[in-house]
Design an enzyme around this catalytic site. Structure first.
Site, PDB file in Angstrom:
ATOM      1  N   HIS A  36       0.830  -1.210   0.000  1.00 29.69           N
ATOM      2  CA  HIS A  36       0.000   0.000   0.000  1.00 29.69           C
ATOM      3  C   HIS A  36       0.860   1.253   0.000  1.00 29.69           C
ATOM      4  O   HIS A  36       1.592   1.512   0.958  1.00 29.69           O
ATOM      5  CB  HIS A  36      -0.915   0.019   1.223  1.00 29.69           C
ATOM      6  CG  HIS A  36      -2.010   1.035   1.139  1.00 29.69           C
ATOM      7  ND1 HIS A  36      -3.233   0.771   0.535  1.00 29.69           N
ATOM      8  CD2 HIS A  36      -2.082   2.321   1.546  1.00 29.69           C
ATOM      9  CE1 HIS A  36      -3.997   1.848   0.592  1.00 29.69           C
ATOM     10  NE2 HIS A  36      -3.319   2.806   1.204  1.00 29.69           N
ATOM     11  N   ASP A  38       0.403   5.519  -1.123  1.00 35.66           N
ATOM     12  CA  ASP A  38      -0.564   6.554  -1.508  1.00 35.66           C
ATOM     13  C   ASP A  38       0.043   7.675  -2.333  1.00 35.66           C
ATOM     14  O   ASP A  38      -0.514   8.785  -2.360  1.00 35.66           O
ATOM     15  CB  ASP A  38      -1.214   7.142  -0.255  1.00 35.66           C
ATOM     16  CG  ASP A  38      -2.387   6.308   0.241  1.00 35.66           C
ATOM     17  OD1 ASP A  38      -3.373   6.195  -0.500  1.00 35.66           O
ATOM     18  OD2 ASP A  38      -2.304   5.762   1.354  1.00 35.66           O
ATOM     19  N   GLU A 141      -8.853   1.552  -2.731  1.00 38.30           N
ATOM     20  CA  GLU A 141      -8.973   1.646  -1.270  1.00 38.30           C
ATOM     21  C   GLU A 141     -10.335   2.187  -0.868  1.00 38.30           C
ATOM     22  O   GLU A 141     -10.534   3.381  -0.751  1.00 38.30           O
ATOM     23  CB  GLU A 141      -7.857   2.531  -0.687  1.00 38.30           C
ATOM     24  CG  GLU A 141      -7.833   2.504   0.829  1.00 38.30           C
ATOM     25  CD  GLU A 141      -6.753   3.382   1.423  1.00 38.30           C
ATOM     26  OE1 GLU A 141      -6.483   3.249   2.624  1.00 38.30           O
ATOM     27  OE2 GLU A 141      -6.175   4.208   0.689  1.00 38.30           O
ATOM     28  N   HIS A 168     -13.334   1.979   3.555  1.00 36.43           N
ATOM     29  CA  HIS A 168     -12.318   2.848   4.148  1.00 36.43           C
ATOM     30  C   HIS A 168     -12.836   3.175   5.539  1.00 36.43           C
ATOM     31  O   HIS A 168     -13.425   2.306   6.193  1.00 36.43           O
ATOM     32  CB  HIS A 168     -12.065   4.092   3.282  1.00 36.43           C
ATOM     33  CG  HIS A 168     -10.790   4.791   3.653  1.00 36.43           C
ATOM     34  ND1 HIS A 168     -10.767   5.970   4.363  1.00 36.43           N
ATOM     35  CD2 HIS A 168      -9.499   4.455   3.448  1.00 36.43           C
ATOM     36  CE1 HIS A 168      -9.514   6.331   4.579  1.00 36.43           C
ATOM     37  NE2 HIS A 168      -8.719   5.430   4.042  1.00 36.43           N
ATOM     38  N   HIS A 214      -9.012  -1.558   7.335  1.00 32.78           N
ATOM     39  CA  HIS A 214     -10.069  -0.558   7.559  1.00 32.78           C
ATOM     40  C   HIS A 214     -11.431  -1.142   7.925  1.00 32.78           C
ATOM     41  O   HIS A 214     -12.332  -0.368   8.262  1.00 32.78           O
ATOM     42  CB  HIS A 214     -10.255   0.374   6.351  1.00 32.78           C
ATOM     43  CG  HIS A 214      -9.194   1.399   6.182  1.00 32.78           C
ATOM     44  ND1 HIS A 214      -9.150   2.569   6.909  1.00 32.78           N
ATOM     45  CD2 HIS A 214      -8.114   1.436   5.359  1.00 32.78           C
ATOM     46  CE1 HIS A 214      -8.098   3.283   6.531  1.00 32.78           C
ATOM     47  NE2 HIS A 214      -7.445   2.601   5.600  1.00 32.78           N
ATOM     48  N   HIS A 235      -2.562  -2.952   4.777  1.00 34.42           N
ATOM     49  CA  HIS A 235      -1.792  -2.036   5.623  1.00 34.42           C
ATOM     50  C   HIS A 235      -2.403  -1.987   7.023  1.00 34.42           C
ATOM     51  O   HIS A 235      -3.070  -1.034   7.393  1.00 34.42           O
ATOM     52  CB  HIS A 235      -1.660  -0.647   4.991  1.00 34.42           C
ATOM     53  CG  HIS A 235      -2.939   0.026   4.616  1.00 34.42           C
ATOM     54  ND1 HIS A 235      -3.881  -0.510   3.777  1.00 34.42           N
ATOM     55  CD2 HIS A 235      -3.440   1.255   4.942  1.00 34.42           C
ATOM     56  CE1 HIS A 235      -4.893   0.321   3.619  1.00 34.42           C
ATOM     57  NE2 HIS A 235      -4.653   1.401   4.330  1.00 34.42           N
ATOM     58  N   ASP A 304       2.176   2.070   3.894  1.00 34.50           N
ATOM     59  CA  ASP A 304       1.250   3.212   3.903  1.00 34.50           C
ATOM     60  C   ASP A 304       1.985   4.530   3.681  1.00 34.50           C
ATOM     61  O   ASP A 304       1.530   5.596   4.118  1.00 34.50           O
ATOM     62  CB  ASP A 304       0.452   3.259   5.203  1.00 34.50           C
ATOM     63  CG  ASP A 304      -0.930   3.904   5.031  1.00 34.50           C
ATOM     64  OD1 ASP A 304      -1.265   4.305   3.891  1.00 34.50           O
ATOM     65  OD2 ASP A 304      -1.650   4.010   6.030  1.00 34.50           O
TER      66      ASP A 304
END
Length: 410
Positions: A36, A38, A141, A168, A214, A235, A304
């Site tokens: 993961h 971003d 995600e 999420h 999540h 993650h 992450d």
């Protein structure tokens, strides 16, 4: 007796260098596959996804955890890039935003072909020494990105999505998120609704990895029990090490072990130490704990990076993976265990998901009941005339009232 005191610091330095050298040697043949990252979200926030903006040059990009030199220094061989859109897009423009984030990942591969190679299968994720390019995969995600539509799920698969995080930090109409476990959100689906189960089954049919980062504990349990293929936590970390509800509790780690699934440890300080500060050694504690409870095959890396604001000392950016691997070697992880955590565990799960898929099987078609959707920003074409579609009582009552009023006006 005292003449050799000065040797001990030198021995310690040489030993540390040996672990680091061994880490580099291992990663040269088995580069890390991270679950993961971003960076695409940073490209949207900072440059509105305009990759040709000189400031967005990924070779010299500043102020992020990720750029091309850092990826090379960190021996990153493959990366699940996050196609993320926030919860406030739910019932609004989540699908559009998700498409744009998939597009920017694909344009990264087009603009930097020597560095990024977009792939869609486990074979593409196997980067060999000397190949150079980072195998780039798409992870979406948040289940709100499919807007409660199996058709959208399938379309995203055809555009390259290979994992979907079921929620999420917000419920979808069909799955509950981790804030249910803190009491900040109310449970709507008690894990997975009937439609949520259909989503999981369709992901299995397609060959999309189910990601349980999540989600609520009830959603974790439901998905692990229902899925025909292993799942991942792309993650997340260990709840017993840091009691944050985003982490994975022990009884779920047992299910991870039983199903051959995978927990890719998150580096965010709040999930590592449950404090604002953390360090590399504490991340290794999570890896150690998951290995102890669920087995060495259940461990991976899901840093992450560029999705969090606080990172442990020693893991400030993606160039630092070799230092974490050196720490695992220092803790007497075997080379086989380290290679598993770096890449082989994720590849095993990915292959199992592909093997469980069945594109000859008829796709799921039953839509989510209209009454479970927010109607403020959507039309309802197809619902009124579709056969065997059961409306919720409130929807049915509203329809009857409308019909009676129209009769009175005749």
């Amino acid at each position: 007796m005292w003449t050799g005191w000065w040797l001990w610091p030198l021995v310690a330095v040489c030993t540390a260098d040996q672990f680091r050298d061994n880490a580099v040697r291992l990663m040269q043949s088995t580069p890390v596959i991270d679950g993961h990252n971003d960076l695409p979200w940073q490209l949207l926030k900072r440059f509105n996804n305009q990759l040709q903006d000189p400031r967005a040059n990924l070779t010299s990009l500043n102020g992020t955890h990720t750029n091309i030199p850092k990826l090379k220094a960190g021996f990153v061989g493959a990366q699940f890039w996050s196609a993320y859109t926030p919860c406030d897009t739910q019932n609004k423009d989540s699908v559009k935003r998700t498409l744009e984030q998939i597009d920017v990942i694909q344009r990264m591969c087009q603009l930097y072909p020597e560095t990024f190679l977009c792939v869609t299968d486990s074979a593409g994720g196997c980067q060999r020494p000397g190949q150079g390019a980072v195998a780039s995969l798409v992870g979406v995600e948040g289940g709100h990105s499919i807007d409660s539509s199996l058709g959208v799920l399938r379309a995203l698969y055809h555009l390259g999505m290979r994992y979907l995080t079921l929620t999420h930090s917000c419920n979808t109409p069909w799955a509950d998120n981790w804030l249910v476990d803190t009491g900040e959100d109310e449970a709507q689906s008690q894990g997975l609704s009937s439609f949520g189960q259909s989503v999981v089954k369709e992901m299995n049919r397609l060959g999309v990895i189910i990601d349980l980062a999540h989600v609520s504990v009830a959603t974790m349990e439901a998905a692990l029990q229902l899925s025909k293929a292993p799942v991942i936590f792309s993650h997340s970390s260990a709840y017993s090490v840091c009691q944050h509800r985003r982490n994975v509790p022990d009884h779920v780690l047992q299910l991870v072990k039983q199903t051959g699934s995978l927990v890719m440890v998150n580096f965010y300080n709040d999930y590592v130490s449950c404090k604002a500060e953390a360090n590399l050694s504490q991340v290794a504690d999570h890896l150690d704990y998951i290995k102890k409870v669920a087995g060495a095959g259940a461990v991976g890396f899901g840093g992450d990076y560029d999705g969090v604001s606080r990172l442990p000392s020693g893991l400030e950016d993606v160039s630092k993976y070799p230092d974490l691997v050196a720490e695992l070697l220092r803790r007497q992880w075997t080379e086989e265990e380290v290679r598993g955590a770096l890449a082989e565990n994720l590849l095993r799960v990915f292959k199992a998901v592909e093997q469980a898929s069945d594109h000859k099987q008829a796709p799921g078609e039953e839509p989510i009941p209209l009454g479970q959707l927010e109607a403020s920003c959507r039309t309802n074409y197809g619902y009124s005339g579709a056969p065997s579609l059961h409306l919720q009582p409130g929807t049915l009552l509203a329809s009857l009232v409308t019909l009676l009023l129209s009769l009175c006006l005749l």
